[in-house]
Design an enzyme around this catalytic site. Sequence first.
Site, short mmCIF file in Angstrom:
data_model
loop_
_atom_site.label_atom_id
_atom_site.label_comp_id
_atom_site.label_asym_id
_atom_site.label_seq_id
_atom_site.Cartn_x
_atom_site.Cartn_y
_atom_site.Cartn_z
N CYS A 198 -0.30 1.16 -9.52
CA CYS A 198 -0.28 0.31 -8.33
C CYS A 198 -1.68 -0.18 -8.00
O CYS A 198 -2.59 0.62 -7.82
CB CYS A 198 0.28 1.06 -7.13
N ASN A 247 4.28 6.42 -10.99
CA ASN A 247 3.53 5.18 -10.78
C ASN A 247 2.04 5.45 -10.97
O ASN A 247 1.38 5.96 -10.07
CB ASN A 247 3.81 4.65 -9.37
N GLY A 265 13.30 -6.81 -9.36
CA GLY A 265 12.32 -6.55 -8.30
C GLY A 265 12.28 -7.64 -7.27
O GLY A 265 13.14 -7.72 -6.38
N GLY A 311 0.78 -1.22 0.00
CA GLY A 311 0.00 0.00 0.00
C GLY A 311 0.82 1.28 0.00
O GLY A 311 0.38 2.31 0.51
N GLY A 339 7.21 -11.50 -9.55
CA GLY A 339 8.11 -12.65 -9.54
C GLY A 339 8.12 -13.38 -10.87
O GLY A 339 7.45 -12.97 -11.83
N GLY A 368 9.73 -10.29 -13.07
CA GLY A 368 10.27 -11.63 -12.90
C GLY A 368 11.71 -11.84 -13.34
O GLY A 368 12.14 -12.98 -13.51
#
Lengths: 275, 352
Positions: free
Chosen positions: B180, B177, B315, B122, B267, B294
């Site tokens: 999100c 961003n 990431g 968040g 991922g 990923g």
Amino acid sequence: MKTVEDAIVDSNWQLAGDLWQLVLRSKSIPKQIEPGQFVHLRLGEKSEHILRRPLSVHDVFADQNGNFEYLSLVYQVVGEGTDYLTTFSKGDTLNLIGPLGRGWQPARGINSALLVGGGVGWVPLALLAGSLTAMGVEVHCLIGARNAEYYDALAGGADFRPYALRDTQGADTEKFFEHVATDDGSAGHHGFNTDLLEGLLAKYNFDYVATCGPEPMQSKVAAAAMAREIDCDVSLERRMACGVGACLSCAVDTVDGSKRACVDGPVFKAQEVVW
Amino acid sequence: MNAQNATNEAPSEMQILDMSVNLGGLEMKNPLTTASGTFASGMEYAEIWADSAKVCDGHVPSSQAAQAPCGGLNHRQLSINPDTPLSCLGAIITKGVSLNPWPGNDGLRIAESANGMLNSIGLQNPGVEAFCTGDLVWLANQDVPVIVNISGHSVAEYMAVVERLESEPAVSAYEINISCPNVDSGGMGFGTDPLTAAEVTAACRTASKRPLIIKLTPNVTDITEVARAVESAGADAISLINTVAGMAVDIHTRRPVFDRVVAGLSGPAIKPIALWAVYRVYQAVKLPLLGIGGIRSAEDVVEFMLAGATAVAIGTANFTDPLTAPKILVDLKEWCVTQGIKNLRELIGALR
């Protein structure tokens, strides 16, 4: 100093039911561990489990030459990841980051400590029990377990008692006490360990309380200790991704705002935590 | 540069390996950066990278890079300057910064999934003022270009953060961003509509001449539509993808795992989605692309560059292995040498 290190599995065996003990050989981490700290363990290089698992250090011990290179982790199988961890065996490699986190913070010069562990929450207290005993502190361990078998696994079958008394030849073993409660009454008190809390607090003059386990249990212990103005540490479990303070997955609500269990904890002062 | 340690090439040949890229005006010495939110401001990773170099080396030369083989590194020789460990990166992208402090989400914040993870952090952050007087002061001395990731609840908030950062010389570029999934107002809401995406982009454009990177969400029917919209509105580069919207269920409580129900999947599980997005957007716009999703190996980096990425961000792999980025750098150099590649830029969009 945080190290990323490949550790070698020495043993990985079932203590009781879903409790397992993993002993790893690691060059730099056991030497640096303080009671209450944890390691962040990767479940193998090729695993589909991309998140590490934070595991409390239960014990550290030396080989015959006195090199502190062994790390004991006691874990509970709670999901696919920890289930997969049971498949590793002697000679396998597991990558660790450690030592991590802020451990127990007993004040210098304490005389008598009460350590309250619920289930696998006992694990990070075992090392503390050992180090306080070695310092000559009177230690009372209040352990809650599912049944006698689990109690033995946590307190007896593993290295807890041997460790606590291991480096303390000459230390007064009469200053070491165990109190136990089990869910089915097969050992000690039949009920919660917290049932025994008030009696112990009334009988002994503790100047330090440390607790780890289910949060409802910890909050009871914290409240009881704070009511008697006894210095109290709690150890909070949170899901962690990075384990080093970057990702903010392991947020803990405190009176000073949101903190990170991985670096600001897992041990917090009882009065810091907003339960 | 230490690829000569990994191969038997003569140093003179090595010096002509050029890994530098230009991401919409941002000069990067190599294409590697860090995905926002996985790396904080880099301080925690800098410590581990430096410590790993020390463990491996036994002693630390203060002014030169420590060549570091050790446990956990699989015999790679990392090239990490212990004084400025992050300087091995092409750039760092910070955790999202908003105008005012954001508390982040209640309840569980992460859950693992097969080859991936869900997060519902968040965008917890202390706000732009605290960022400028805290982390940014440290970052200014790390010898690495700083891309500040910016979040907002409104166009005005995005703009206000850019305006505050304009006076900070340590900032090299902005990543906006608009993608999100973990905040209620703003966030992904701006990135799923080409019109609002363009509006945020245009507002930030008027506030700064610095490189402006817009981060897109994959949670749209046609990502190229949003990409074209932000290109027209003045973006210098596009980063993609943000996390994929998903959820998790707890069968014991029969409740969603996350308080907000939705969470962001990241991922290796999302790499094919990210590659497809990069490939399509590369065909659709002229802007340079920052590929995210990923990435955990040098091969992954090459895949993204071939699909059209100019640079890439690491990431979730930072969590799996905190040494991922420096390891990839070593492996990427070695790969270039074995492939006879002298200029990494020749890979960009070179898919046959």
